[in-house]
Design a protein around this motif. Structure first.
Motif, PDB file in Angstrom:
ATOM      1  N   SER A 180       0.849  -1.179   0.000  1.00  0.00           N
ATOM      2  CA  SER A 180       0.000   0.000   0.000  1.00  0.00           C
ATOM      3  C   SER A 180       0.882   1.225   0.000  1.00  0.00           C
ATOM      4  N   ARG A 231       1.819  -2.740   2.820  1.00  0.00           N
ATOM      5  CA  ARG A 231       1.487  -2.007   4.026  1.00  0.00           C
ATOM      6  C   ARG A 231       2.636  -2.103   4.990  1.00  0.00           C
ATOM      7  N   ALA A 266      -7.110  -0.412  -3.304  1.00  0.00           N
ATOM      8  CA  ALA A 266      -7.518  -0.443  -1.898  1.00  0.00           C
ATOM      9  C   ALA A 266      -6.590   0.396  -1.034  1.00  0.00           C
ATOM     10  N   GLY A 267      -5.299   0.137  -1.132  1.00  0.00           N
ATOM     11  CA  GLY A 267      -4.345   0.806  -0.250  1.00  0.00           C
ATOM     12  C   GLY A 267      -4.012   2.217  -0.668  1.00  0.00           C
ATOM     13  N   LEU A 297      -8.994   3.024   0.867  1.00  0.00           N
ATOM     14  CA  LEU A 297      -8.897   2.892   2.322  1.00  0.00           C
ATOM     15  C   LEU A 297      -8.575   4.222   3.001  1.00  0.00           C
ATOM     16  N   LYS A 303     -11.093   5.702   5.826  1.00  0.00           N
ATOM     17  CA  LYS A 303     -10.630   5.978   7.188  1.00  0.00           C
ATOM     18  C   LYS A 303     -10.897   7.426   7.572  1.00  0.00           C
ATOM     19  N   VAL A 354     -15.817  -0.349   4.930  1.00  0.00           N
ATOM     20  CA  VAL A 354     -14.708  -1.250   4.601  1.00  0.00           C
ATOM     21  C   VAL A 354     -15.229  -2.559   4.034  1.00  0.00           C
ATOM     22  N   GLN A 358     -16.781  -2.042   0.472  1.00  0.00           N
ATOM     23  CA  GLN A 358     -15.771  -1.834  -0.573  1.00  0.00           C
ATOM     24  C   GLN A 358     -14.988  -3.114  -0.836  1.00  0.00           C
ATOM     25  N   PHE A 359     -14.693  -3.848   0.213  1.00  0.00           N
ATOM     26  CA  PHE A 359     -13.966  -5.114   0.095  1.00  0.00           C
ATOM     27  C   PHE A 359     -14.753  -6.114  -0.742  1.00  0.00           C
ATOM     28  N   GLN A 387      -5.810  -7.272  -1.402  1.00  0.00           N
ATOM     29  CA  GLN A 387      -6.737  -6.268  -0.896  1.00  0.00           C
ATOM     30  C   GLN A 387      -7.442  -6.740   0.369  1.00  0.00           C
ATOM     31  N   TYR A 428      -7.682  -4.352   3.697  1.00  0.00           N
ATOM     32  CA  TYR A 428      -8.918  -3.923   4.349  1.00  0.00           C
ATOM     33  C   TYR A 428      -9.034  -4.498   5.760  1.00  0.00           C
ATOM     34  N   ALA A 480      -6.997  -2.699   8.409  1.00  0.00           N
ATOM     35  CA  ALA A 480      -7.402  -1.351   8.813  1.00  0.00           C
ATOM     36  C   ALA A 480      -7.998  -1.317  10.209  1.00  0.00           C
TER      37      ALA A 480
END
Length: 570
Positions: free
Chosen positions: A8, A32, A241-242, A246, A250, A273, A276-277, A526, A530, A533
């Protein structure tokens, strides 16, 4: 795209008004990671200054939060400069990461290959060379799942083994590195970097929040639609996503008082979340260029003799109706199944408007990015009629971005995920192709087909059984592309042997490859982004993932069957 490395974008800078106190990070496009201190902080001489949250590069979407500085500090817990002169001496360097392969995954991965090679009896229909390559391939796949080494490194070891043992000659082993599809995937990663670097993805998503964000359900639809629009130009669900969604989710959640890893997460963040996931797989299934594994599926299908003419258009036409129905149904179903506590978000459009004002007018590079992607999509659609191959279209688009300064060559060189993909995709495609050439795939498919025929199953029944098995076996995989490399060719061959029309079988398996990415918290890149998070609990991921898998399967089976029949695919 998605590999075992989870990527991410995170880049943030905390600055004091009269001095320089900055913390910036630059992570890989899809990994991430926690921020890493790049330079020692300097203490401000003005203790009354309030820290301001800034985003020096487009790689971090700035939170859509416009509360007062005091509230901002309370929400984001900014780093404070310590008054202790001993701060520097008390900090300890982080421990070094372990080097080399992880012993237990290494032993298990190698053992699988050795067992197949020396302990499992070789069928008489299979040559010794083919059986030895199968053992190396299974060991490689096991390593991709268990990760004794990074994905690219392990794939290279498998390739080396195939050459050292004389299973494949050097030129044959490296033949897939010249594949047009592999290079199309690599260049698509560069497109994704340009899309995020210019901030265009962030801008598009924020516009939809402005237009549809008065309610929580509207927010979800806005984010879902914006991802579907971005998807063909950004071929990695993990990157979307990242890098785009996201951070926006957030920011919206925190502004509504919905915090991660806190009882308040169910107010807004959990629903956004999860929605979207679960929607992301349908966006990836809608366009051929929306996910790297889509292109890999068509390449493997081509090696089995299933040729899809005008692939971009054919893919979109077949996916369009079931994907649109699923995209429209998912936020609403989850609104009932996994409801948010906050139903209305009247402040979200105003926040998005301020966010857009802060971003300023559309930049020259954003216009160039839009124009380049419109040109690329147009050539992907009409390329066959014009005699322009898909990979050539991608090369033209990348050349434009380089010439006009949207990307520079350092951006391409630093895109580790693209070069890593080149290495391990090419190894998987090459091995899978040679297994087909040596007769392994035909032997496996005929064996399964004979079993199905013994139960007197018609091809539609066999089709349903094989598709369901391919889908739910993903509980054993932590990568969509790893699943494709391991099983796509075999399952397509089984479908063909059972009498399923080739194009229908190839496309259905490819669509399922995207849809099963939301089964678990480890089923795709992804998914981990998610889940990490902190807004959804693990039992909810499994329960909602299974229920939505059934709902999506019904939509794609019922709507998709009638639609494919109308299109003449069977």
């Amino acid at each position: 795209m998605e590999s075992f490395a989870l990527h991410s974008l995170s880049t943030s800078s905390f600055s004091l008004s009269t001095s320089s106190f900055s913390l910036s990070t630059r992570a890989s496009l899809f990994r991430r990671s926690n921020p890493i201190l790049k330079s020692p902080p300097s203490i401000s001489k003005s203790p009354k200054s309030s820290p301001a949250l800034r985003s020096p590069t487009p790689f971090a979407s700035e939170p859509i939060s416009f509360s007062s500085p005091s509230k901002l500090n309370k929400t984001h817990f900014p780093i404070q400069a310590s008054q202790s002169p001993q701060l520097q001496t008390t900090l300890k360097p982080p421990p070094e990461a372990p080097q080399g392969a992880k012993p237990i995954p290494l032993i298990i991965s190698i053992a699988i290959g050795l067992v197949v090679r020396f302990l499992v009896p070789k069928p008489v229909e299979v040559s010794p060379q083919a059986w030895q390559l199968l053992a190396i391939f299974l060991s490689t796949i096991a390593g991709l799942v268990l990760s004794p080494l990074p994905v690219g490194a392990w794939a290279f070891l498998g390739l080396t083994t195939s050459i050292v043992t004389g299973t494949l000659p050097f030129t044959t082993a490296f033949s897939a590195f010249t594949s047009e599809v592999i290079w199309l995937i690599v260049i698509s990663f560069f497109f994704a970097r340009g899309f995020v670097k210019t901030g265009l993805g962030d801008r598009i998503a924020t516009y939809f929040v402005k237009w549809l964000g008065k309610s929580t359900l509207g927010l979800s639809y806005g984010l879902t639609i914006s991802e579907a629009l971005i998807a063909p130009a950004m071929p990695s669900t993990t990157a979307r996503a990242g890098g785009v969604f996201l951070p926006i989710i957030k920011s919206l959640s925190l502004s509504a008082g919905s915090k991660p890893d806190h009882p308040s997460k169910r107010k807004l963040g959990s629903y956004l979340v999860m929605s979207q996931f679960q929607s992301a797989g349908n966006s990836s299934a809608l366009f051929l260029t929306a996910a790297a594994q889509n292109l890999l599926c068509l390449k493997l299908a081509e090696e089995l003799g299933v040729i899809i003419s005008s692939p971009w258009v054919s893919w979109f036409k077949a996916a369009s109706l079931p994907a649109f129905v699923s995209l429209l149904a998912t936020p609403l179903v989850l609104y009932k199944l996994y409801p948010p506590e906050t139903k209305d978000t009247p402040d979200a459009p105003a926040m998005a408007t301020k966010k857009l004002e802060h971003m300023g007018p559309v930049t020259k590079h954003e216009f160039i990015m839009v124009g380049t992607m419109l040109l690329a999509v147009s050539l992907w659609v009409f390329g066959d009629a014009l005699g322009i191959a898909s990979v050539v279209t991608a090369m033209i688009g990348l050349s434009i971005l380089l010439l006009l300064g949207v990307l520079d060559w350092d951006d391409c060189l630093s895109e580790k995920s693209a070069w890593d993909t080149l290495a391990w995709f090419a190894v998987l495609v090459g091995m899978a192709g040679q297994l087909t050439n040596l007769g392994i795939v035909n032997w496996m498919s005929n064996s399964v087909a004979n079993t199905l025929q013994s139960y007197s199953l018609s091809w539609p029944a066999a089709f349903c059984v094989l598709q369901a098995a391919y889908f739910f076996i993903h509980y054993l995989f932590a990568s969509q592309t790893g699943h494709v490399g391991a099983l796509y060719s075999a399952f397509l061959a089984m479908n063909l042997a059972a009498g399923v029309p080739g194009v229908l079988a190839a496309l259905a398996l490819a669509y399922n490859t995207n849809l099963f990415g939301a089964l678990t918290h480890y089923s795709s890149g992804q998914a981990a982004v998610y889940y990490g998070a902190g807004y959804v609990d693990l039992p909810d991921v499994f329960k909602v993932g299974f229920v939505m898998a059934i709902i999506n399967a019904l939509i794609w089976a019922v709507v998709g069957s009638f639609w494919c029949k109308f299109l003449g695919l069977y």
